[in-house]
Design an enzyme around this catalytic site. Structure first.
Site, PDB file in Angstrom:
ATOM      1  N   LYS A  76       0.851  -1.187   0.000  1.00 14.28           N
ATOM      2  CA  LYS A  76       0.000   0.000   0.000  1.00 14.28           C
ATOM      3  C   LYS A  76       0.886   1.236   0.000  1.00 14.28           C
ATOM      4  CE  LYS A  76      -3.900   1.984   2.609  1.00 14.28           C
ATOM      5  NZ  LYS A  76      -4.819   1.780   3.744  1.00 14.28           N
ATOM      6  N   SER A 151      -9.739   1.579   2.595  1.00 10.57           N
ATOM      7  CA  SER A 151      -8.897   2.366   1.727  1.00 10.57           C
ATOM      8  C   SER A 151      -7.798   1.581   1.007  1.00 10.57           C
ATOM      9  CB  SER A 151      -8.228   3.466   2.558  1.00 10.57           C
ATOM     10  OG  SER A 151      -7.378   2.890   3.541  1.00 10.57           O
ATOM     11  N   SER A 175      -9.997  -0.842   6.717  1.00 13.59           N
ATOM     12  CA  SER A 175      -9.395  -0.680   5.388  1.00 13.59           C
ATOM     13  C   SER A 175      -8.667  -1.883   4.815  1.00 13.59           C
ATOM     14  CB  SER A 175      -8.431   0.507   5.399  1.00 13.59           C
ATOM     15  OG  SER A 175      -9.149   1.685   5.232  1.00 13.59           O
TER      16      SER A 175
HETATM   17  N1  GLN Z   1     -13.342   3.676   5.933  1.00 17.12           N
HETATM   18  C1  GLN Z   1     -12.792   4.144   7.155  1.00 17.12           C
HETATM   19  C2  GLN Z   1     -12.427   5.598   7.032  1.00 17.12           C
HETATM   20  O1  GLN Z   1     -12.714   6.152   6.037  1.00 17.12           O
HETATM   21  C3  GLN Z   1     -11.610   3.324   7.552  1.00 17.12           C
HETATM   22  C4  GLN Z   1     -10.398   3.688   6.813  1.00 17.12           C
HETATM   23  C5  GLN Z   1      -9.197   2.904   7.235  1.00 17.12           C
HETATM   24  O2  GLN Z   1      -9.309   1.866   7.884  1.00 17.12           O
HETATM   25  N2  GLN Z   1      -8.058   3.434   6.910  1.00 17.12           N
HETATM   26  O3  GLN Z   1     -11.865   6.181   7.899  1.00 17.12           O
END
Ligand code: GLN
Length: 490
Positions: A76, A151, A175
């Site tokens: 990532k 994400s 994410s």
């Molecule tokens: N979807 C969640 C957010 O937007 C989690 C994102 C993540 O785990 N980085 O914060």
């Protein structure tokens, strides 16, 4: 020849194939598919071939190879890679090249893994669909009109499309697990503190954890065993010795008590997702698990709690992107800033530069979060929002403590729906935030959780079964996940 982690490492260790051949295969898949899927932001072609040659040379010298010998692992783009740009999905870091490796990257290198590139993601990991990336959305290979989740969508898609057998992502509120669920891959969020966060661009430091994606449970277990463990450079990283995660795969599930939280099977859960998850639970029961109902009474407060705490932490963490220390700098219009051309920089000119840089460098979702986070931390609102959210976080953690007094693990859906359409939720941030409802509680409680594919919907969309374990009991989670995975293959 899209093999899994264990198979590739074995063949490279035994000399049945070369690391160079594996690297070329991965690069070929990436070249063929990335134009359409947009999973990789940077392909480290020369670097990965050089790594491969070094691994083959090591073997030729008769040296033993590491547990990930020749296994391509996508990273990532929130993970710092020495000499390879690290954008975090943001314009503000578009051309930033870190001078050091994240600890997990160092550990992968030491295990003889191949690192073919950096994957697309929501900007600063803020999002659930990959649509907040400054570099365009990733597409879900199961249906190109749909989001891959976020994400860590690029990492999930790299694995789902067979570009690499494994990848690393980061999970702050879901994410890793949610994109795993949307793409039909295995995704693991370890216990908070299990894996060093050194070199992970920080979003919400009390929640961020790095973890693996893989095509199968055992592959994910092997990658986790390589990246886990104490690190002097991350003071939140635990000293706990890593268990034998791989050995836990394939152990018997007989007598394991699994809890089904009523609150996770409530309004908003897609009926096909529910049916698929319940079928998996029934199968685990048939294999000898004892199924019990449990209550996680504060679940309904998880979304609000998370979006107060995560935005507060983000507003503080992202203060460092000021045009001075990292990445983009935008010089404002000097006259507007109040100093003539050629004049010495003034305090107001400096402030104007910060503002112009942050305005140009951050996207809409990141700005929304910084504003929200700054608001909940501001004098007069701190007690009402931030402090209150900290207290609710404790209640959520206590729910799990009580449940784990009765059961060894909790089983539930990873996400309330299968992959939604690209564009479906972008105009409504709240509905996007609600898609995290089943992943946020384990994040707030710091618990390990895995998403493993269960039966797809009638339209062929993947569904994820989430297994949450007590802190540092990843082994239990791997045992259950591999039993379920095994039953789907028999
Ligand atoms: N979807 C969640 C957010 O937007 C989690 C994102 C993540 O785990 N980085 O914060």
């Amino acid at each position: 020849m899209n093999e899994d982690v264990i198979a590739i490492a074995g063949r490279v260790q035994r000399g049945e194939t070369t690391a160079v051949a594996v690297a070329e295969h991965a690069l070929g898949r990436i070249d063929a598919m990335n134009g359409e899927l947009n999973a990789f932001l940077t392909v480290a072609r020369e670097e990965v071939l050089e790594q491969a040659r070094a691994i083959d040379a090591k073997r030729a010298r008769g040296e033993a190879l590491g547990p990930l010998a020749g296994v391509p692992i996508a990273l990532k783009d929130a993970l710092c890679t020495r000499g390879v740009r690290t954008t975090c999905g943001s314009k503000i870091l578009e051309h930033w090249v870190p001078p050091y490796d994240a600890t997990v990257v160092t550990k992968l290198r030491q295990a003889d893994a191949l690192l073919p590139g950096k994957t697309n993601m929501d900007e600063f990991a803020m999002g659930s669909s990959n649509e907040s990336s400054a570099f365009g959305p990733v597409k879900n290979p199961r249906d190109l009109a749909r989001a891959p989740g976020g994400s860590s969508g690029g990492s999930a898609v790299a694995v789902a499309a067979g570009m690499t057998p494994a990848a690393l992502g980061s999970d702050t509120g879901g994410s890793i697990r949610q994109p795993a669920s949307f793409t039909g891959t295995v995704g693991v969020k370890p216990t908070y503190g299990r894996v060093s966060r050194f070199g992970l661009v920080a979003f919400a430091s009390s929640l961020d954890q790095i973890g693996p994606f893989a095509t199968d449970v055992r592959g994910a277990a092997r990658v986790l065993s390589v990246i886990a463990g104490k690190d002097e450079r991350d003071m939140t990283c635990l000293a706990a010795p890593a268990d034998d995660f791989e050995g836990a795969c394939g152990a018997s599930v007989k007598g394991l008590r699994i809890g089904v939280p009523e609150e996770y099977f409530a309004k908003g859960l897609d009926p096909e997702v529910e049916a698929s998850v319940r079928a998996a639970i029934a199968r685990l029961e048939a294999d000898g698990c004892i199924v019990k109902k449990v209550h996680l009474a504060h679940t309904r407060h998880a979304v609000a709690t998370y979006y107060v705490l995560a935005t507060a932490e983000a507003s503080s963490n992202l203060a460092r992107f000021d045009g001075v220390r990292y990445g983009l700098r935008v010089e404002p219009d000097r006259r507007a800033a109040g100093s003539g051309v050629g004049a010495a920089p003034t305090k107001s000119a400096l402030r104007a530069m910060y503002g112009a840089t942050r305005d140009a460098g951050f996207g809409a979702e990141v700005k929304r979060r910084i504003l929200l986070g700054t608001f909940v931390l501001s004098a007069g609102y701190y007690d009402a929002y931030y402090l209150k959210a900290q207290k609710v976080r404790t209640l959520i953690r206590r729910d799990f403590d009580a449940a784990f007094g009765e059961v060894d693990a909790i089983v539930c859906p990873t996400a309330p729906t299968p992959a939604f359409l690209l564009g479906e939720k972008t105009s409504d941030p709240l509905s996007m935030y609600l898609s995290d409802v089943y992943t946020l509680p384990a994040s707030l409680a710091g618990l390990p959780a895995i998403s493993v594919p269960c039966a797809p919907t009638a339209a062929g969309l993947p569904v994820g079964l989430q297994i949450i374990a007590p802190a540092l009991r990843e082994a239990t989670m791997f045992t259950l996940a591999s039993a379920w995975e095994g039953s789907t293959r028999s």
